[in-house]
Design a protein around this motif. Sequence first.
Motif, PDB file in Angstrom:
ATOM      1  N   SER A 111       1.390 -21.377 -57.916  1.00  0.00           N
ATOM      2  CA  SER A 111       1.669 -21.198 -56.487  1.00  0.00           C
ATOM      3  C   SER A 111       2.833 -22.095 -56.089  1.00  0.00           C
ATOM      4  O   SER A 111       2.956 -23.228 -56.567  1.00  0.00           O
ATOM      5  CB  SER A 111       0.440 -21.531 -55.638  1.00  0.00           C
ATOM      6  OG  SER A 111       0.309 -22.916 -55.446  1.00  0.00           O
ATOM      7  N   LEU A 112       3.673 -21.550 -55.249  1.00  0.00           N
ATOM      8  CA  LEU A 112       4.854 -22.270 -54.773  1.00  0.00           C
ATOM      9  C   LEU A 112       4.828 -22.194 -53.253  1.00  0.00           C
ATOM     10  O   LEU A 112       4.824 -21.099 -52.686  1.00  0.00           O
ATOM     11  CB  LEU A 112       6.109 -21.582 -55.318  1.00  0.00           C
ATOM     12  CG  LEU A 112       7.416 -22.364 -55.367  1.00  0.00           C
ATOM     13  CD1 LEU A 112       7.318 -23.497 -56.373  1.00  0.00           C
ATOM     14  CD2 LEU A 112       8.551 -21.431 -55.760  1.00  0.00           C
ATOM     15  N   ALA A 138      -1.919 -30.574 -54.812  1.00  0.00           N
ATOM     16  CA  ALA A 138      -0.707 -30.284 -55.577  1.00  0.00           C
ATOM     17  C   ALA A 138      -0.716 -30.916 -56.965  1.00  0.00           C
ATOM     18  O   ALA A 138      -1.159 -32.047 -57.145  1.00  0.00           O
ATOM     19  CB  ALA A 138       0.511 -30.764 -54.793  1.00  0.00           C
ATOM     20  N   ASP A 139      -0.223 -30.138 -57.931  1.00  0.00           N
ATOM     21  CA  ASP A 139       0.017 -30.683 -59.269  1.00  0.00           C
ATOM     22  C   ASP A 139       1.419 -31.271 -59.360  1.00  0.00           C
ATOM     23  O   ASP A 139       1.661 -32.228 -60.091  1.00  0.00           O
ATOM     24  CB  ASP A 139      -0.122 -29.571 -60.319  1.00  0.00           C
ATOM     25  CG  ASP A 139      -1.522 -29.005 -60.383  1.00  0.00           C
ATOM     26  OD1 ASP A 139      -2.433 -29.731 -60.822  1.00  0.00           O
ATOM     27  OD2 ASP A 139      -1.711 -27.851 -59.952  1.00  0.00           O
ATOM     28  N   ASP A 199       4.985 -16.623 -54.571  1.00  0.00           N
ATOM     29  CA  ASP A 199       6.000 -17.138 -53.647  1.00  0.00           C
ATOM     30  C   ASP A 199       5.343 -17.347 -52.290  1.00  0.00           C
ATOM     31  O   ASP A 199       4.769 -16.420 -51.712  1.00  0.00           O
ATOM     32  CB  ASP A 199       7.155 -16.134 -53.544  1.00  0.00           C
ATOM     33  CG  ASP A 199       8.266 -16.618 -52.642  1.00  0.00           C
ATOM     34  OD1 ASP A 199       8.425 -17.852 -52.494  1.00  0.00           O
ATOM     35  OD2 ASP A 199       8.965 -15.770 -52.056  1.00  0.00           O
ATOM     36  N   ASP A 200       5.412 -18.574 -51.765  1.00  0.00           N
ATOM     37  CA  ASP A 200       4.736 -18.966 -50.525  1.00  0.00           C
ATOM     38  C   ASP A 200       3.224 -18.761 -50.677  1.00  0.00           C
ATOM     39  O   ASP A 200       2.586 -18.104 -49.856  1.00  0.00           O
ATOM     40  CB  ASP A 200       5.261 -18.169 -49.331  1.00  0.00           C
ATOM     41  CG  ASP A 200       4.871 -18.817 -47.996  1.00  0.00           C
ATOM     42  OD1 ASP A 200       4.408 -19.979 -48.005  1.00  0.00           O
ATOM     43  OD2 ASP A 200       5.020 -18.140 -46.955  1.00  0.00           O
ATOM     44  N   GLY A 201       2.676 -19.373 -51.729  1.00  0.00           N
ATOM     45  CA  GLY A 201       1.262 -19.159 -52.024  1.00  0.00           C
ATOM     46  C   GLY A 201       0.393 -20.397 -51.981  1.00  0.00           C
ATOM     47  O   GLY A 201      -0.748 -20.365 -52.460  1.00  0.00           O
ATOM     48  N   TYR A 202       0.874 -21.485 -51.417  1.00  0.00           N
ATOM     49  CA  TYR A 202       0.083 -22.721 -51.406  1.00  0.00           C
ATOM     50  C   TYR A 202      -1.191 -22.554 -50.575  1.00  0.00           C
ATOM     51  O   TYR A 202      -2.206 -23.173 -50.851  1.00  0.00           O
ATOM     52  CB  TYR A 202       0.929 -23.874 -50.855  1.00  0.00           C
ATOM     53  CG  TYR A 202       0.349 -25.251 -51.150  1.00  0.00           C
ATOM     54  CD1 TYR A 202       0.365 -25.765 -52.448  1.00  0.00           C
ATOM     55  CD2 TYR A 202      -0.199 -26.028 -50.146  1.00  0.00           C
ATOM     56  CE1 TYR A 202      -0.163 -27.018 -52.725  1.00  0.00           C
ATOM     57  CE2 TYR A 202      -0.727 -27.292 -50.407  1.00  0.00           C
ATOM     58  CZ  TYR A 202      -0.709 -27.778 -51.700  1.00  0.00           C
ATOM     59  OH  TYR A 202      -1.242 -29.024 -51.980  1.00  0.00           O
ATOM     60  N   GLN A 203      -1.114 -21.713 -49.532  1.00  0.00           N
ATOM     61  CA  GLN A 203      -2.287 -21.473 -48.684  1.00  0.00           C
ATOM     62  C   GLN A 203      -3.075 -20.221 -49.107  1.00  0.00           C
ATOM     63  O   GLN A 203      -4.018 -19.830 -48.415  1.00  0.00           O
ATOM     64  CB  GLN A 203      -1.869 -21.334 -47.216  1.00  0.00           C
ATOM     65  CG  GLN A 203      -1.519 -22.644 -46.528  1.00  0.00           C
ATOM     66  CD  GLN A 203      -0.114 -23.122 -46.869  1.00  0.00           C
ATOM     67  OE1 GLN A 203       0.791 -22.324 -47.087  1.00  0.00           O
ATOM     68  NE2 GLN A 203       0.065 -24.443 -46.929  1.00  0.00           N
ATOM     69  N   HIS A 204      -2.697 -19.570 -50.213  1.00  0.00           N
ATOM     70  CA  HIS A 204      -3.400 -18.363 -50.668  1.00  0.00           C
ATOM     71  C   HIS A 204      -4.602 -18.781 -51.498  1.00  0.00           C
ATOM     72  O   HIS A 204      -4.651 -18.606 -52.718  1.00  0.00           O
ATOM     73  CB  HIS A 204      -2.450 -17.466 -51.477  1.00  0.00           C
ATOM     74  CG  HIS A 204      -2.945 -16.066 -51.646  1.00  0.00           C
ATOM     75  ND1 HIS A 204      -2.961 -15.152 -50.623  1.00  0.00           N
ATOM     76  CD2 HIS A 204      -3.459 -15.418 -52.725  1.00  0.00           C
ATOM     77  CE1 HIS A 204      -3.442 -14.001 -51.056  1.00  0.00           C
ATOM     78  NE2 HIS A 204      -3.756 -14.154 -52.343  1.00  0.00           N
ATOM     79  N   TRP A 205      -5.609 -19.332 -50.807  1.00  0.00           N
ATOM     80  CA  TRP A 205      -6.753 -19.952 -51.485  1.00  0.00           C
ATOM     81  C   TRP A 205      -7.661 -18.930 -52.170  1.00  0.00           C
ATOM     82  O   TRP A 205      -8.507 -19.289 -52.982  1.00  0.00           O
ATOM     83  CB  TRP A 205      -7.569 -20.767 -50.472  1.00  0.00           C
ATOM     84  CG  TRP A 205      -6.764 -21.842 -49.820  1.00  0.00           C
ATOM     85  CD1 TRP A 205      -5.865 -22.656 -50.421  1.00  0.00           C
ATOM     86  CD2 TRP A 205      -6.785 -22.204 -48.443  1.00  0.00           C
ATOM     87  NE1 TRP A 205      -5.325 -23.531 -49.510  1.00  0.00           N
ATOM     88  CE2 TRP A 205      -5.876 -23.277 -48.268  1.00  0.00           C
ATOM     89  CE3 TRP A 205      -7.491 -21.767 -47.328  1.00  0.00           C
ATOM     90  CZ2 TRP A 205      -5.640 -23.894 -47.043  1.00  0.00           C
ATOM     91  CZ3 TRP A 205      -7.270 -22.377 -46.101  1.00  0.00           C
ATOM     92  CH2 TRP A 205      -6.356 -23.420 -45.969  1.00  0.00           C
TER      93      TRP A 205
END
Length: 829
Positions: free
Chosen positions: A508-509, A653-654, A609-615
């Motif tokens: 995820s980015l 975050a990793d 792309d734009d997936g940090y909140q795609h839990w």
Amino acid sequence: MQILYNILAIIVAIMIIPVFMVRSIREKGFVMRIRQSLGFFPEHALEKVAKKHCIWVHAASVGEIVATSPLIKEFRKEFPTSPILVSVVTTSGYEMANRIIKDADSIIYFPLDLPFLAGHVLRRIHPRVFLPVETELWPNFLKTARQLHIPVMMVNGRISDRSVKQYKHLHSLLTEMIGTVKKFAMQSQIDADYIMRLGAPPELVTVTGNTKFDQTYTDVSAEEKAQIIREMGLTENEGIFLAGSTHRGEEDFVLKAFKAVREKHRGAKLVIAPRELLRTQEVIHLCKKAGFTVTTRTKLQQEESHNEDIVILDTIGELGKVYSVGDVVYVGGSLIPHGGHNILEPAAHGKAIIVGHNMFNFKDTHALFKNRDACITVNNEQELAEEVVRLFDEPEHRARMEAETLAIVNENKGASRKSAVILREMLEAYESCPENRQRARATQKIDNFQTYFIDLVHSKEVHGFFMHIIMGILYVFSVIYAGLVNLKLAGYRVGIFSHRKLDCFVISLGNVTVGGTGKTPTAQRLATDIRNMGYHVVILNRGYRAKWHGKVGIVSDGKRLHMSAAEAGDEAFMLAKHLPNVPVLIGADRSLTGKYAIEHFGAEVAILDDGYQHWQLERDMDILLVDAVNVFGNGYILPRGTLREPVSHISRADVCLMTKVDQAAEGSCEYIRETVRKNNTDAQILESIHQPRCFIPLSDWYVDIAGDGIEVDQMRGKKIMAVSAIGNPASFEQTLSDLGVVIIESLRYPDHHDYNMQEMKDILQQAKNMGAEAIVITEKDAVKVPAEIIQAGMDIPVYVICVEVRFQQGSEEFRQLLEKRLTEKLGPR
């Protein structure tokens, strides 16, 4: 004083709601007036003027519109390439403006001068200059004009005795309003003296004369005059007595005078034009009560005349021409303490004019005509009757007055031309000042709601009572929103909500703030690196602002494009065009698009792309981007700030990637590192820059997105217009400035904005008018520019700045981590 004014304005606005409701039922067009006054304009209303360097002329009602008409003609001659906007307050003024002003590009209702509303509309239009006609000064509107550094010039300025006394009670508010105006073009020396008494610097005040002397919309040929007489049923007459703009109480005086005329001139006719059309039935009743037959202009338009004694003019915008049929004219509002109305409309037709003694609103004009015996002043109803009868009985005396009236009008023409020349000089002086240009550019960067909102919530100091209230309300909603975010995330962690899993390596980015952090070019760089490692990689994009709607959308299969930018959304399309060997899919549910990519394209690695909140989807690596220019927004959650979720959620975050570190302020990178370590001791920290690669002509970019273009050094020193519709336009503009480009103008549109043909034509024309050597846009903008604009040809070159992400400090450690994780799950390549 401003706070008190705003409180009173809001109270008055609330109190008159019932009145507005009644008027919306009774008056045609009143609903449209209120909608526009509240800032809700039809799509076409501002299309030609908003953000197009327009000249905004504001005239309150019919009288000011009459004065505005010749001004607009002269402004069009003097500024042929500048759009012209006219605003009004009243419904009658709106109808009159549409009737007589043909050179305006748009006519609208002026916004109510309420806190934020007036400023919002002014920001939305952002004119080149604002020109109030006569004495149209509004505190909140002018306050925003000061903030945006929009020059203000009063035209055809007029100040009455009453206004001078009333304005003085405004104290500091008056000082601020007067201080906003850069030039005062006044009707007479009396008006000039009055405005200087109110605080206007003498060097900024000039006398131009009254623009109503220049009006031509009332010009009537002999054929048109005969037609008006015929249509109004006045063909058989022994003279016409015309009473214009009468108020309650004056019709009785007029009817008595008409009765006296009828004793000698049995065939005489009377035309009454009430100032308020809503009083038409009342005036009809008075005429019948006096023993006369009566009809109205609108009835005569529907049926033949029955030769009535009196005709009531119950239409808007016609009085100026109808004055031409009168033999003797009485101008109302003058035998009652109203202050009179302007006598220049009947004077333009060379009429014998009678007024009452209450002409304090038009002292100078009245004095001019009175001193040359071109206007008769009466003190009461008896004198009115005597003078009307005298003018009917003595045609020689009437003819002499008519000739003198025309002479005065001809001698005083030219005020509109003077005003246009003064405006030109004022703008040249104002716009040639480097400090003013710099301020104007800075304020134009806050020219849409999105950037205005971001600037508002990022303000370090909150000024004003109402601003504190608004920020307090936004903060309450932020607390609620943060609670919901934490609750949802906790639901995933404890298993209330289930995660879905893909049979591939998922990265995820994303970021924790709204606005641009460089996700798209970073996704492009990451996909290229992973592909070069030997893995089959796909990009899964949510398809924001895409016109395509469905579960799985294929933007690119890695060989050719299947969607346009409009169908796919600008980000997904740009990624697909940059990555010819990487499939790009769009869809709200990344588990579905990911499963499709595995089954049909053999995907081994999926980049969200734009997936940090795609839990909903399990990830093997979370890469969080932090903009080193705009560090964590302002620390507040939406809507008080620009954080999507609390900063503490860095813990997921990793890798933490700091973007645009070369543009960061001193200490920003250290602060980011400290914040990351405070919330996540294990995350790897990586730095990157957006390195400008080249400038590609827009037409070439469409053909070959990876073309060489021209080297960045070749643009050094060139005067350009920067145009962008991205999350962080300041960074784009900073990049250009760092390359030595001279930005003479910057236009900012909302993120993901779709440009249309007319918009692009306007941008090209504005750049040409300002002397720009080129227009520079981003790749994200390039995908939204209509191809037709290129095919039609462009008078000024448009370049696309192409940037690439380069990893800096921490790049080797990041590569090792990525290779290790990929190898552990997918095996070596």
